[in-house]
Motif scaffolding. Structure first.
Motif, PDB file in Angstrom:
ATOM      1  N   THR A  54      25.124 -23.182   5.593  1.00 24.88           N
ATOM      2  CA  THR A  54      24.805 -22.521   6.808  1.00 24.88           C
ATOM      3  C   THR A  54      26.115 -22.013   7.695  1.00 24.88           C
ATOM      4  O   THR A  54      26.903 -22.452   7.973  1.00 24.88           O
ATOM      5  CB  THR A  54      24.064 -23.026   7.982  1.00 24.88           C
ATOM      6  N   ASN A  95      17.032 -19.572   5.163  1.00 20.18           N
ATOM      7  CA  ASN A  95      16.394 -19.274   5.772  1.00 20.18           C
ATOM      8  C   ASN A  95      17.267 -18.156   6.830  1.00 20.18           C
ATOM      9  O   ASN A  95      18.864 -18.342   7.292  1.00 20.18           O
ATOM     10  CB  ASN A  95      16.426 -20.613   7.390  1.00 20.18           C
ATOM     11  N   SER A  97      17.507 -16.753  11.147  1.00 23.15           N
ATOM     12  CA  SER A  97      17.128 -16.532  12.358  1.00 23.15           C
ATOM     13  C   SER A  97      17.310 -16.098  13.603  1.00 23.15           C
ATOM     14  O   SER A  97      18.723 -15.744  13.137  1.00 23.15           O
ATOM     15  CB  SER A  97      16.362 -18.241  13.052  1.00 23.15           C
TER      16      SER A  97
END
Length: 235
Positions: A54, A95, A97
């Motif tokens: 991430t 993900n 965002s």
């Protein structure tokens, strides 16, 4: 005519009485029926590794944050796909965002975002070494689970054990209650699903590992359980 009607009424009542007796007999609870459960357990080594990489970015405008995140993920994907192999090392994005940052007065004064990439498969060294070569993303989570092939094999073994335990228990209980044996009435078989990979947080980043040094990981064991429940007719 009255006599004929009376005879017909008596016949109807007799028929209704016989039908009622048959219904009552059908509704009577079964006798000498035993409910029981049994289980089979197989302990197996987890063979599926999932590593989530991430990164976060922060800027005054959304376009800059989005552009920076895209560049980081694209670079990571390019590096990871060099070693990708179906089932051994699968690569996918996670993900993504993007959200505004507010002042105390409720006005937007910037944007922040995050993006993920997931490496998953059965080849642990390939996955960890690939992770060590990625410099644009950090190691966020690491998790272990069973592959489909390993789970199917383990469930088959646990099911065989559970069925044998069910049969053995039914035989022993039948003898304990003074019966010579049993016949199977109904049965259900259910396997306990361990669910998705349960990740654990990693404080270290991918940048802290040298280019060829694998990220240290160690899988544990898990239990696959199959439950058999049902009823038998003692005889």
């Amino acid at each position: 005519m009255k006599k004929i009607k009376l005879i017909a009424a008596c016949v109807a009542l007799a028929a209704a009485g016989a039908a009622g007796t048959a219904v009552a007999q059908n509704m009577a609870p079964p006798q000498n029926v035993l409910q029981l459960t049994a289980s089979g357990t197989v302990e197996v080594q987890q063979d599926l590794l999932s590593m989530t990489l991430t990164t976060t970015r922060d800027a005054t405008d959304a376009a800059t944050v989005q552009s920076q995140l895209k560049a980081a993920v694209d670079a990571a994907l390019s590096e990871a796909k060099k070693n990708a192999q179906p089932g051994q090392l699968d690569v996918r994005t996670g993900n993504f965002s993007l959200s505004p940052r507010y002042t105390r007065e409720g006005k937007i004064n910037g944007w922040q975002g995050s993006a993920e990439m997931v490496l998953e498969g059965r080849d642990f060294p390939r996955i960890t070494q690939t992770t060590g070569r990625i410099t644009t993303l950090n190691v966020g989570n690491v998790g272990f689970a069973l592959s489909r092939e390993q789970r199917a094999k383990s469930e088959a073994e646990a099911q065989t054990i559970a069925i044998e335990n069910f049969k053995q228990k039914a035989t022993e209980l039948a003898k304990g209650f003074g019966f010579g044996g049993y016949t199977l009435r109904e049965v259900s078989v259910n396997a306990n699903d361990s669910g998705p990979i349960r990740p654990r947080a990693m404080a270290a980043s991918a940048k802290s590992f040298s280019a060829d040094a694998p990220v240290p990981v160690e899988a544990g064991k898990t239990s696959v359980v199959v439950n058999v429940s049902g009823s038998v007719q003692l005889k």
